[in-house]
Design a protein around this motif. Structure first.
Motif, PDB file in Angstrom:
ATOM      1  N   VAL A 194       5.289  14.062   1.904  1.00 35.30           N
ATOM      2  CA  VAL A 194       6.208  12.928   1.693  1.00 35.30           C
ATOM      3  C   VAL A 194       6.213  12.462   0.234  1.00 35.30           C
ATOM      4  CG1 VAL A 194       6.250  12.011   4.043  1.00 35.30           C
ATOM      5  CG2 VAL A 194       4.349  11.411   2.525  1.00 35.30           C
ATOM      6  N   GLU A 195       6.062  13.385  -0.697  1.00 40.97           N
ATOM      7  CA  GLU A 195       5.984  12.992  -2.095  1.00 40.97           C
ATOM      8  C   GLU A 195       7.196  12.193  -2.546  1.00 40.97           C
ATOM      9  OE1 GLU A 195       5.575  16.645  -4.250  1.00 40.97           O
ATOM     10  OE2 GLU A 195       7.597  17.349  -3.801  1.00 40.97           O
ATOM     11  N   LYS A 196       8.337  12.413  -1.918  1.00 39.90           N
ATOM     12  CA  LYS A 196       9.574  11.727  -2.293  1.00 39.90           C
ATOM     13  C   LYS A 196       9.574  10.267  -1.862  1.00 39.90           C
ATOM     14  CE  LYS A 196      14.600  12.058  -1.591  1.00 39.90           C
ATOM     15  NZ  LYS A 196      15.680  12.841  -0.931  1.00 39.90           N
ATOM     16  N   TYR A 197       8.813   9.940  -0.825  1.00 38.19           N
ATOM     17  CA  TYR A 197       8.879   8.607  -0.229  1.00 38.19           C
ATOM     18  C   TYR A 197       7.591   7.800  -0.372  1.00 38.19           C
ATOM     19  CZ  TYR A 197      12.463  11.345   2.192  1.00 38.19           C
ATOM     20  OH  TYR A 197      13.515  12.174   2.478  1.00 38.19           O
ATOM     21  N   LEU A 198       6.486   8.466  -0.677  1.00 34.92           N
ATOM     22  CA  LEU A 198       5.167   7.851  -0.577  1.00 34.92           C
ATOM     23  C   LEU A 198       4.978   6.636  -1.485  1.00 34.92           C
ATOM     24  CD1 LEU A 198       2.385   7.910   0.701  1.00 34.92           C
ATOM     25  CD2 LEU A 198       1.686   9.619  -0.994  1.00 34.92           C
ATOM     26  N   LYS A 199       5.447   6.714  -2.714  1.00 33.01           N
ATOM     27  CA  LYS A 199       5.225   5.611  -3.647  1.00 33.01           C
ATOM     28  C   LYS A 199       5.899   4.327  -3.179  1.00 33.01           C
ATOM     29  CE  LYS A 199       4.392   8.424  -7.774  1.00 33.01           C
ATOM     30  NZ  LYS A 199       4.815   8.742  -9.174  1.00 33.01           N
ATOM     31  N   LYS A 200       7.109   4.446  -2.661  1.00 33.86           N
ATOM     32  CA  LYS A 200       7.805   3.257  -2.161  1.00 33.86           C
ATOM     33  C   LYS A 200       7.028   2.637  -1.006  1.00 33.86           C
ATOM     34  CE  LYS A 200      12.369   1.561  -0.811  1.00 33.86           C
ATOM     35  NZ  LYS A 200      13.799   1.898  -0.677  1.00 33.86           N
ATOM     36  N   CYS A 201       6.493   3.482  -0.148  1.00 34.70           N
ATOM     37  CA  CYS A 201       5.702   3.007   0.978  1.00 34.70           C
ATOM     38  C   CYS A 201       4.444   2.286   0.508  1.00 34.70           C
ATOM     39  CB  CYS A 201       5.317   4.183   1.877  1.00 34.70           C
ATOM     40  SG  CYS A 201       4.174   3.770   3.205  1.00 34.70           S
ATOM     41  N   VAL A 202       3.647   2.947  -0.323  1.00 36.63           N
ATOM     42  CA  VAL A 202       2.373   2.384  -0.759  1.00 36.63           C
ATOM     43  C   VAL A 202       2.589   1.132  -1.600  1.00 36.63           C
ATOM     44  CG1 VAL A 202       0.283   2.808  -2.098  1.00 36.63           C
ATOM     45  CG2 VAL A 202       1.204   4.600  -0.625  1.00 36.63           C
ATOM     46  N   ASP A 203       3.571   1.147  -2.485  1.00 37.60           N
ATOM     47  CA  ASP A 203       3.848  -0.029  -3.307  1.00 37.60           C
ATOM     48  C   ASP A 203       4.188  -1.235  -2.438  1.00 37.60           C
ATOM     49  OD1 ASP A 203       3.387   1.348  -5.628  1.00 37.60           O
ATOM     50  OD2 ASP A 203       5.502   1.722  -6.082  1.00 37.60           O
ATOM     51  N   SER A 204       4.937  -1.020  -1.367  1.00 37.42           N
ATOM     52  CA  SER A 204       5.305  -2.142  -0.499  1.00 37.42           C
ATOM     53  C   SER A 204       4.083  -2.720   0.208  1.00 37.42           C
ATOM     54  CB  SER A 204       6.352  -1.701   0.528  1.00 37.42           C
ATOM     55  OG  SER A 204       5.804  -0.880   1.545  1.00 37.42           O
ATOM     56  N   ILE A 205       3.075  -1.895   0.452  1.00 42.53           N
ATOM     57  CA  ILE A 205       1.839  -2.368   1.086  1.00 42.53           C
ATOM     58  C   ILE A 205       0.977  -3.125   0.074  1.00 42.53           C
ATOM     59  CG2 ILE A 205      -0.291  -1.655   2.230  1.00 42.53           C
ATOM     60  CD1 ILE A 205       1.292   0.789   3.303  1.00 42.53           C
ATOM     61  N   ASP A 231       6.911   7.472   5.184  1.00 39.58           N
ATOM     62  CA  ASP A 231       8.266   7.510   4.644  1.00 39.58           C
ATOM     63  C   ASP A 231       9.007   6.198   4.890  1.00 39.58           C
ATOM     64  OD1 ASP A 231       8.290   7.939   7.339  1.00 39.58           O
ATOM     65  OD2 ASP A 231       9.608   9.686   7.298  1.00 39.58           O
ATOM     66  N   ASP A 232       8.278   5.190   5.396  1.00 41.69           N
ATOM     67  CA  ASP A 232       8.854   3.867   5.622  1.00 41.69           C
ATOM     68  C   ASP A 232       8.332   2.886   4.584  1.00 41.69           C
ATOM     69  OD1 ASP A 232      10.041   4.942   7.897  1.00 41.69           O
ATOM     70  OD2 ASP A 232       8.409   4.287   9.212  1.00 41.69           O
ATOM     71  N   TYR A 233       8.767   1.640   4.676  1.00 45.16           N
ATOM     72  CA  TYR A 233       8.263   0.585   3.805  1.00 45.16           C
ATOM     73  C   TYR A 233       8.358  -0.747   4.524  1.00 45.16           C
ATOM     74  CZ  TYR A 233      13.302   0.296   2.746  1.00 45.16           C
ATOM     75  OH  TYR A 233      14.672   0.204   2.838  1.00 45.16           O
ATOM     76  N   ILE A 234       7.707  -1.778   3.974  1.00 50.12           N
ATOM     77  CA  ILE A 234       7.614  -3.049   4.677  1.00 50.12           C
ATOM     78  C   ILE A 234       7.936  -4.217   3.749  1.00 50.12           C
ATOM     79  CG2 ILE A 234       5.952  -2.186   6.354  1.00 50.12           C
ATOM     80  CD1 ILE A 234       3.714  -3.456   4.754  1.00 50.12           C
ATOM     81  N   ALA A 235       8.377  -5.325   4.346  1.00 52.08           N
ATOM     82  CA  ALA A 235       8.608  -6.559   3.591  1.00 52.08           C
ATOM     83  C   ALA A 235       7.269  -7.074   3.072  1.00 52.08           C
ATOM     84  CB  ALA A 235       9.271  -7.601   4.482  1.00 52.08           C
ATOM     85  N   GLU A 236       7.304  -7.755   1.936  1.00 53.17           N
ATOM     86  CA  GLU A 236       6.049  -8.157   1.294  1.00 53.17           C
ATOM     87  C   GLU A 236       5.246  -9.168   2.113  1.00 53.17           C
ATOM     88  OE1 GLU A 236       7.767 -11.680  -1.667  1.00 53.17           O
ATOM     89  OE2 GLU A 236       7.107  -9.762  -2.489  1.00 53.17           O
ATOM     90  N   ASP A 237       5.877  -9.831   3.071  1.00 59.61           N
ATOM     91  CA  ASP A 237       5.156 -10.816   3.888  1.00 59.61           C
ATOM     92  C   ASP A 237       4.926 -10.345   5.320  1.00 59.61           C
ATOM     93  OD1 ASP A 237       7.816 -10.943   4.623  1.00 59.61           O
ATOM     94  OD2 ASP A 237       7.860 -13.118   4.835  1.00 59.61           O
ATOM     95  N   MET A 238       5.080  -9.047   5.580  1.00 55.13           N
ATOM     96  CA  MET A 238       4.944  -8.581   6.959  1.00 55.13           C
ATOM     97  C   MET A 238       3.562  -8.859   7.528  1.00 55.13           C
ATOM     98  SD  MET A 238       5.573  -4.851   8.803  1.00 55.13           S
ATOM     99  CE  MET A 238       3.890  -4.247   8.838  1.00 55.13           C
ATOM    100  N   ARG A 241      11.481 -11.414  13.877  1.00 54.20           N
ATOM    101  CA  ARG A 241      11.988 -11.324  12.505  1.00 54.20           C
ATOM    102  C   ARG A 241      11.670  -9.939  11.954  1.00 54.20           C
ATOM    103  NH1 ARG A 241       9.596 -16.645   9.679  1.00 54.20           N
ATOM    104  NH2 ARG A 241       8.021 -16.381  11.346  1.00 54.20           N
ATOM    105  N   GLN A 242      12.666  -9.302  11.356  1.00 54.71           N
ATOM    106  CA  GLN A 242      12.551  -7.898  10.961  1.00 54.71           C
ATOM    107  C   GLN A 242      11.838  -7.759   9.611  1.00 54.71           C
ATOM    108  OE1 GLN A 242      16.790  -8.070  12.061  1.00 54.71           O
ATOM    109  NE2 GLN A 242      16.643  -5.853  12.360  1.00 54.71           N
ATOM    110  N   LYS A 243      10.664  -7.160   9.667  1.00 57.54           N
ATOM    111  CA  LYS A 243       9.832  -7.012   8.471  1.00 57.54           C
ATOM    112  C   LYS A 243       9.482  -5.556   8.174  1.00 57.54           C
ATOM    113  CE  LYS A 243       9.568 -11.464   7.767  1.00 57.54           C
ATOM    114  NZ  LYS A 243      10.188 -12.083   6.563  1.00 57.54           N
ATOM    115  N   TYR A 244       9.745  -4.673   9.118  1.00 58.45           N
ATOM    116  CA  TYR A 244       9.425  -3.262   8.939  1.00 58.45           C
ATOM    117  C   TYR A 244      10.712  -2.473   8.734  1.00 58.45           C
ATOM    118  CZ  TYR A 244       7.015   1.208   9.504  1.00 58.45           C
ATOM    119  OH  TYR A 244       6.489   2.449   9.272  1.00 58.45           O
ATOM    120  N   TYR A 245      10.735  -1.619   7.711  1.00 60.19           N
ATOM    121  CA  TYR A 245      11.913  -0.812   7.388  1.00 60.19           C
ATOM    122  C   TYR A 245      11.653   0.631   7.801  1.00 60.19           C
ATOM    123  CZ  TYR A 245      13.624  -4.802   4.725  1.00 60.19           C
ATOM    124  OH  TYR A 245      14.076  -6.058   4.363  1.00 60.19           O
TER     125      TYR A 245
END
Length: 325
Positions: A13-24, A91-98, A198-202
């Protein structure tokens, strides 16, 4: 020790991983460890994990040979030090307050499981907003709603779990729909469940992801999972029995839709079994309030012929699968 252990299986998932980890790492809730489980990735995903571990002491990395999503989650559970566990797909990401929301709710309600809502993300489309609702449920109430599937889902990823739930429970190896196979076992460990829709997971649907792939034999496991769940809860109450049977019917519908939309009904021997099962449950389906009007029309057409069923199913499937897979 930490409050929450967040487990992220990582594979190709090299294409998606940074967005995921950064959101966490940007979470407003700070007391967590992030366990990245590199499941034998052939691309640079493992190296990206190591880079994050060098930058942030909260990040732990496990490198292991490929064993699949369940095996990776289980590896994370084994080393987790948190009071609570969370799972994120890489390959997903989350809201900063999830996790702040999930943690506040589970502590305030003294619950065993905390659930939030999901955005289903497709390229070029705006995610659908859903009504907001707050519910405190006992085990049986949560079980019924999970079987219904229209307010809360069986996804592993939009939840915060008391770690004690996984004292013995693990995800099944080699299963295509591991969340469906596991959800009843999880709820059986819960006295109280808190739901904040409330939707917090993308939840990002890739063209090559499990939920976006065309039909394969592995999709038949979705029916097996809900058949097993029905057997696990059989006899608990009339309400649960009906909800469980409705979900098995629904699983048959979803798999049949995938088969006919792939024009594979003549190539998949199980098609006849699925059609026979649905026909045998015609009156149950028509009387059940969870099934939509369109679904009941499709069921009536199936009673005539699979060819008749196939026409509205192909149209209906475009939005049903997006909402329910």
């Amino acid at each position: 020790m930490c409050e929450i252990s967040i487990i992220v299986p990582v594979y190709n998932v090299e294409k998606y991983l940074k967005k995921c980890v950064d959101s966490i790492l940007k979470q407003t809730f700070k007391d967590f460890e992030l366990i990245l489980v590199d499941d034998g990735s052939p691309d640079s995903s493992g190296a990206i994990c190591d880079q994050y571990a060098e930058k942030d002491s909260r990040v732990k990395v496990i490198h292991k040979k490929n064993g699949g999503l369940s095996d990776a989650r289980n590896a994370g559970i084994e080393v987790a030090k948190g009071k609570y566990l969370g799972f994120i797909d890489s390959d997903d990401y989350i809201a900063e307050d999830m996790y702040e929301l999930l943690h506040n709710n589970i502590v305030r309600e003294n619950a065993d499981l905390s659930i939030c809502g999901i955005y289903h993300v497709y390229d070029g489309k705006t995610p659908e907003n859903k009504p907001e609702k707050y519910m405190i449920l006992n085990r049986n109430e949560a079980t019924v709603l999970i079987f219904h599937g229209n307010q809360i889902s069986d996804h592993a990823v939009n939840k915060l779990y008391s770690k004690k739930i996984f004292s013995k429970l693990r995800y099944p190896l080699g299963k295509y729909h591991e969340d469906s196979f596991t959800i009843v076992g999880i709820l059986d460990q819960c006295e109280k469940v808190v739901v904040d829709t409330r939707q917090k997971y993308y939840y990002y649907h890739r063209d090559d992801s499990i939920t976006s792939q065309a039909f394969s034999k592995k999709h038949l496991e979705y029916i097996t999972a809900w058949e097993r769940n029905e057997q696990k809860v059989l006899g608990r109450s009339e309400v649960i029995d009906e909800a469980a049977h409705q979900r098995v019917c629904f699983a048959n519908f979803l798999v049949l839709d995938k088969i006919v939309n792939a024009d594979m009904e003549k190539k998949v021997p199980e098609t006849k079994t699925i059609v026979s099962y649905l026909k045998a449950n015609y009156m149950f389906i028509m009387r059940n309030q969870i099934f939509t009007r369109n679904r009941k029309i499709s069921m009536s057409l199936l009673m005539i012929s699979l060819k008749f069923y196939k026409i509205p199913s192909m149209i209906q499937n475009k939005w049903i699968n997006k909402k329910n897979e």
